[in-house]
Design an enzyme around this catalytic site. Structure first.
Site, mmCIF file in Angstrom:
data_model
loop_
_atom_site.group_PDB
_atom_site.id
_atom_site.type_symbol
_atom_site.label_atom_id
_atom_site.label_comp_id
_atom_site.label_asym_id
_atom_site.label_seq_id
_atom_site.Cartn_x
_atom_site.Cartn_y
_atom_site.Cartn_z
ATOM 1 N N SER A 152 0.726 -1.166 0.328
ATOM 2 C CA SER A 152 0.133 0.338 0.657
ATOM 3 C C SER A 152 0.151 1.136 0.264
ATOM 4 C CB SER A 152 -0.648 0.044 0.783
ATOM 5 O OG SER A 152 -1.301 1.087 0.908
ATOM 6 N N LYS A 161 -1.429 -0.307 -4.363
ATOM 7 C CA LYS A 161 -2.363 -0.232 -4.424
ATOM 8 C C LYS A 161 -1.844 0.856 -3.692
ATOM 9 C CE LYS A 161 -5.148 -0.271 0.327
ATOM 10 N NZ LYS A 161 -5.695 -0.834 0.735
ATOM 11 N N LYS A 173 -2.655 4.828 -2.620
ATOM 12 C CA LYS A 173 -3.906 5.441 -1.716
ATOM 13 C C LYS A 173 -4.518 6.392 -2.876
ATOM 14 C CE LYS A 173 -4.184 3.298 2.632
ATOM 15 N NZ LYS A 173 -5.246 2.827 2.760
ATOM 16 N N ASP A 214 -7.305 2.510 -3.480
ATOM 17 C CA ASP A 214 -7.802 2.482 -2.046
ATOM 18 C C ASP A 214 -7.786 4.171 -2.119
ATOM 19 O OD1 ASP A 214 -7.777 1.472 1.207
ATOM 20 O OD2 ASP A 214 -8.841 2.771 -0.127
ATOM 21 N N GLU A 221 -10.716 0.663 -4.596
ATOM 22 C CA GLU A 221 -11.749 -0.006 -3.272
ATOM 23 C C GLU A 221 -12.143 1.432 -2.286
ATOM 24 O OE1 GLU A 221 -8.131 -1.275 -1.025
ATOM 25 O OE2 GLU A 221 -8.879 -1.328 1.158
ATOM 26 N N ASP A 255 -14.178 -1.621 2.107
ATOM 27 C CA ASP A 255 -13.123 -2.358 2.971
ATOM 28 C C ASP A 255 -13.461 -1.633 4.144
ATOM 29 O OD1 ASP A 255 -9.625 -1.296 3.856
ATOM 30 O OD2 ASP A 255 -11.466 -1.561 4.807
ATOM 31 N N LYS A 269 -10.480 -7.498 6.207
ATOM 32 C CA LYS A 269 -9.138 -7.050 7.732
ATOM 33 C C LYS A 269 -10.266 -7.883 9.551
ATOM 34 C CE LYS A 269 -7.684 -3.350 5.859
ATOM 35 N NZ LYS A 269 -8.278 -1.621 6.750
ATOM 36 N N GLY A 318 -4.820 -5.306 5.771
ATOM 37 C CA GLY A 318 -4.065 -4.711 6.208
ATOM 38 C C GLY A 318 -3.964 -3.277 6.993
HETATM 39 C C1 LIG Z 1 -2.180 -0.857 4.489
HETATM 40 C C2 LIG Z 1 -3.694 -0.128 4.120
HETATM 41 O O1 LIG Z 1 -3.669 0.435 3.486
HETATM 42 N N1 LIG Z 1 -4.935 -0.120 4.994
HETATM 43 C C3 LIG Z 1 -5.700 0.481 5.804
HETATM 44 C C4 LIG Z 1 -5.887 1.908 5.843
HETATM 45 C C5 LIG Z 1 -5.067 2.271 6.785
HETATM 46 C C6 LIG Z 1 -5.435 1.679 8.519
HETATM 47 C C7 LIG Z 1 -4.859 1.954 9.516
HETATM 48 C C8 LIG Z 1 -3.760 3.149 9.909
HETATM 49 C C9 LIG Z 1 -2.769 3.343 10.278
HETATM 50 C C10 LIG Z 1 -1.928 3.847 10.559
HETATM 51 C C11 LIG Z 1 -1.916 4.759 9.405
HETATM 52 C C12 LIG Z 1 -2.798 4.374 8.448
HETATM 53 C C13 LIG Z 1 -3.806 3.865 8.259
HETATM 54 C C14 LIG Z 1 -4.051 3.343 7.125
HETATM 55 C C15 LIG Z 1 -6.344 0.436 3.829
HETATM 56 O O2 LIG Z 1 -6.140 -0.784 3.688
HETATM 57 O O3 LIG Z 1 -7.601 1.364 3.853
HETATM 58 MG MG LIG Z 2 -8.839 -0.312 2.735
#
Ligand SMILES: CC(=O)N[C@@H](Cc1ccc2ccccc2c1)C(=O)O
Ligand SMILES: [Mg+2]
Length: 369
Positions: free
Chosen positions: A136, A162, A164, A190, A215, A240, A264, A292
């Protein structure tokens, strides 16, 4: 099992780089680990919540309070009859609070499986010994920085990228990554709920880039909006934040709100519900992948076991420890040929490194049992 002691270890671990999403930027990971000592074995789990309720409505302070005041007392009421499955049922009357439930259930499951010499993979039904790892990539300050980050991850061997995205950082970064690294790179985005249905035509422009999925483009409670969006956008919609249970998964699939699900355990209350979501999706021919939450090895280990179930057919966010941490709380998870190994030891299959834990522990407290 009989619970003899429960303590929380509040930790703060610097991230190797700031991680920016549509809901904020994190510079370090602040959370707590829950340790449960039982008559048979000890179990550990990591809370996925952050200090502020920006990803979902839960946050660290709230998780700790609901554990102390609501969840632990209900688990204790089971006495000697306590098992992880029975605790999951005992916690059901408490509405919501999935991240708090997840950390208690998982620590108890770790203890129970260690007592029986079973790994999470054996217990959940893993069919693979390694899983392909995606990564990510956060929102960056500039396009060149994004290209450098993606190049570095591809050089490390990650099999899926992936990105953001958020309004103002979407089409250009995706187009640049596609143009720079070619059509064969597995690529997805995402949005963490950053768009609305009014953005449908804008989001449909992502169809030009052959993405695996988009996502959670819309707010977590907008299933109708996602179903409408799926009629305008060709790229598969993945949910998600919207999926809190197997029932949510069944509803979203039936409404055509998603055609892929990011599973998750922390978001759905634990591994037992996560496996039920896998089963519901698998039965409907809907692919799932393991998301994650910047877990340390304590949370990463059991996630890898889940990611090894048959329906997890897309690379997940089960990245190597080095994606987030210079020094993990456990022996680091390494990326080997784009894959990460599923732990084989009993329980979560990883053990804390005491000196590292001591270094990052801010405070510890006990929950009366
Ligand atoms: C790996 C990934 O993108 N995880 C989450 C977003 C997420 C989740 C928990 C978090 C905690 C601290 C900082 C950023 C964070 C981002 C998701 O899939 O949407
Ligand atoms: Mg997500």
């Amino acid at each position: 099992l009989t619970i003899e002691r429960i303590d929380l270890h509040h930790v703060r671990i610097p991230l190797v780089a700031p991680f920016r999403t549509s809901f904020g930027t994190s510079y370090d990971r602040e959370t707590f680990l829950l340790r449960v000592v039982t008559d048979a074995a000890e179990g550990w789990a990591e809370c996925a919540a952050e200090p502020d309720p920006l990803y979902s409505e839960e946050w660290l302070g709230g998780c700790e309070a609901v554990l102390r005041e609501q969840l632990v007392p209900r688990a204790l009421a089971l006495g000697k009859r306590l098992t992880a499955t029975r605790v999951a049922t005992a916690l059901e009357p408490v509405k919501g609070n999935p991240m708090a439930k997840h950390v208690l259930e998982t620590a108890l499951l770790d203890a129970e499986l260690r007592a029986h010499g079973l790994s999470f993979g054996q217990y959940l039904g893993a069919v693979r010994e390694t899983v392909p790892a995606g990564v990510s990539v956060g929102i960056m300050d500039s396009l060149p920085e994004l290209v450098d980050a993606v190049r570095d991850y591809l050089d490390q061997g990650y099999v899926r990228i992936k990105l953001k995205i958020e309004p103002g950082w979407d089409l250009e970064p995706v187009r640049l990554v596609r143009e720079t690294f070619g059509d064969d790179v597995l690529l997805q985005v995402d949005a963490n709920t950053a768009y609305t249905l009014a953005d449908a035509r804008h989001l449909a422009r992502l169809d030009d880039f052959d993405l695996l999925l988009i996502e959670q483009p819309l707010p977590e409670d907008d299933l109708r909006g996602h179903a409408e969006l799926a009629r305008v956008v060709r790229t598969p919609i993945c949910l998600d934040e919207s999926i809190r249970s197997a029932r949510d998964a069944a509803t979203a699939i039936a409404l055509g709100a998603c055609s892929v699900i990011n599973v998750k355990p922390a978001r759905v209350g634990g591994y037992l519900e996560a496996r039920r979501i896998h089963d519901v999706a698998h039965a409907n021919g809907v692919p799932v992948w393991c998301g994650g939450m910047l877990e340390t090895g304590i949370g990463r280990g059991p996630n890898l076991a889940l990611a090894a179930l048959p329906g997890f057919v897309l690379p997940g966010d089960t990245s190597a420890s080095s994606r987030y941490y210079r020094q993990d709380l456990t022996a680091p998870f390494e990326l080997v040929d784009g894959h990460v190994a599923v732990p084989t030891g009993p329980g979560i299959g990883v053990d804390l490194l005491p000196d590292v834990l001591a270094e990052v522990t801010v405070s510890s407290s006990t929950i009366p049992v």
